[in-house]
Design an enzyme around this catalytic site. Structure first.
Site: not given
Ligand code: GLN
Length: 493
Positions: A78, A159, A183
């Protein structure tokens, strides 16, 4: 079977038995990224050359019999984890020029254990969002589409939407995410994969771009519970560079996946039975509890009375910490700079140009609840309620070993849906936020499909530092659910 379909556990074995090389495995993934990423936008940066060099090093290590837990396994990171020499923008325009001179502890741990990094994944700006629509680098598509309407692109959740989309589409074998309010677990549920949020302090936050420091939890994504257990085993560990990192031993999480649930007490929190919850989700939840009962677990009704305040207190604490963490983006020290007439003008222009609408909304809420006149009424009170939420969990875990709930109140929605109403978007986190407020570990396991053919996840929570029980119960659900459906958009399809 094509190489991109393999689990991490089976790829490890294949590499050891020389059925294929790390280079072949990496090339297969890079080719799949080339083919699919233009549609998915899951990766913001692909580090192909670096990945191939790492693959060659992995093959040399394999030839020399030097095996580490992740030697030769291609992963996605990420874009909130700082990666040395590779841009880390955290979904924000303000960090567009930022190339970290250091590696986050979590990603360094994965590299130490032989992993290969394919690239950095797209995300909501500064991890604020539930749909990946707030990224400055464009929306991410969910590889799943609705049965009746396979043209409409759906969100992957957020997210960590880029990581979840990449793992579901088979363009990464596993990935890292961060979970501040859901998330990791919510995108895992939306994308039909497994996502795990460990206990607060289990994984170091050092080198992770901060959103809300007391709520941020790094954790893994995989297509199986065991793959998440393998990844967490490498990511976790005490780190003197993070003062909130816990100095506790890292157990063999993968072994916990093979234990049975016989005799375990599973709690069903009555406050999670929300009005208006889709029938498909209710049904799946009941089914999951039946599966566990059939496997020998005892199902007990429990109460977490302060759950109803979870979301409201989260949306005070998280923006408060965010407004403070984001003060560092002033155009002087990091990333973007917009010149101005004087220093103050430079700050204002830089922040106005660099932050998107959702981030600005959070900074405004955060500075408001921290301001002198309102601190006691909002922030202090929210911290008190947070203590009560933690107490709910502490009390309930005296009586039960784990809790099982739905992960999210809906399946994936279409890109652009829920955008006009921030409150509606915030409701996505209603089942996941309490675990962040209390720091308890949790996992989302794909358990079935809804009427539209979209995946739904079940969440398992346990007491702090008892990730083993989370994995045991998660693996038991996985074994019974036999979730073998795969998304329409995927490598090899
Ligand atoms: N959706 C939540 C938010 O927008 C949680 C995000 C997260 O876990 N990073 O704050």
């Amino acid at each position: 079977m094509t190489l991109t379909e393999l689990t991490i556990a089976s790829a490890r074995q294949g590499l050891r038995e020389k059925q294929f090389s790390a280079r072949e495995l990496t090339e297969a993934h890079l080719a799949a990224i080339d083919a699919l990423n233009p549609r998915l936008n899951a990766y913001v940066t692909v580090t192909a050359e670096r990945a191939l060099a790492q693959a060659d090093a992995a093959d040399a290590a394999l030839a020399a019999g030097k095996l580490a837990p992740l030697t030769g396994i291609p992963l996605a990171i990420k874009d909130v984890f700082c990666t040395e020499g590779v841009r880390t923008a955290a979904g924000s325009h303000i960090l567009e020029p930022f190339v970290p001179p250091y590696e986050s502890t979590v990603s360094a741990n994965l590299l130490r254990d032989g992993a290969i990094f394919l690239g950095k994944t797209n995300m909501d700006e500064f991890a604020m969002g539930s749909s990946n629509m707030t990224s400055a680098y464009g929306p991410v598509a969910n590889p799943w589409t609705r049965r009746q309407d396979n043209a409409a692109l759906l969100v992957p959740g957020g997210s960590s939407g880029g990581s979840a989309s990449a793992v579901a589409a088979r363009i990464a074998m596993g990935a890292t995410g961060t979970d501040t309010g859901g998330s990791i677990r919510q995108p895992a549920s939306f994308c039909g994969i497994v996502g795990m949020k460990p206990t607060y302090g289990r994984c170091s936050r050092w080198g992770v771009v901060a959103f809300a420091s007391s709520l941020d939890h790094p954790g893994p994504f995989g297509r199986t519970v065991e793959d998440c257990a393998i990844l967490l085993g490498s990511m976790a560990g005490h780190d003197p560079k993070d003062s909130t990192s816990a100095d506790v031993p890292v157990p063999d999480f993968a072994a916990a996946c093979r234990r049975g649930v016989k005799g375990l007490r599973i709690g069903v929190p009555r406050e999670y039975r929300m009005d208006g919850m889709p029938e498909d989700i209710e049904r799946l939840w009941r089914q999951g509890l039946d599966w566990l009962r059939d496997a020998g677990a005892e199902i007990v009704d429990v109460s977490l009375p302060h759950t109803k305040y979870g979301l409201t207190t989260y949306y005070i604490v998280a923006p408060a910490e965010a407004s403070s963490n984001l003060a560092r983006y002033d155009g002087v020290r990091f990333g973007l700079r917009e010149d101005g007439a004087d220093l103050r003008d430079l700050y204002e222009r830089t922040r106005a140009a660099g932050f998107g609408a959702e981030v600005r909304r959070r900074v405004l809420i955060g500075t408001y609840v921290l301001s002198a006149g309102y601190y006691d009424a909002y922030y202090l009170r929210a911290q008190k309620v947070r203590a009560l939420i933690l107490r709910d969990f502490t009390e309930v875990f005296v009586h039960v070993d784990a809790l099982v709930t739905p992960t999210a109140p809906s399946a994936a929605f279409a890109q652009g849906e829920n955008m006009d109403d921030p409150i509606k978007m915030y409701l996505n986190d209603v089942f996941t936020v309490p675990a962040n407020m209390s720091g308890v570990p949790g996992i989302s396991v794909p358990a079935g499909l809804d009427a539209n053919g979209l995946p739904l996840g079940l969440q398992v929570l346990a007491k702090p530092f008892d990730e083993e029980t989370v994995f045991t119960v998660g693996a038991a659900l996985e074994r019974t659910a036999q979730f073998h459906a795969s998304p329409q958009i995927r490598a090899g399809a």
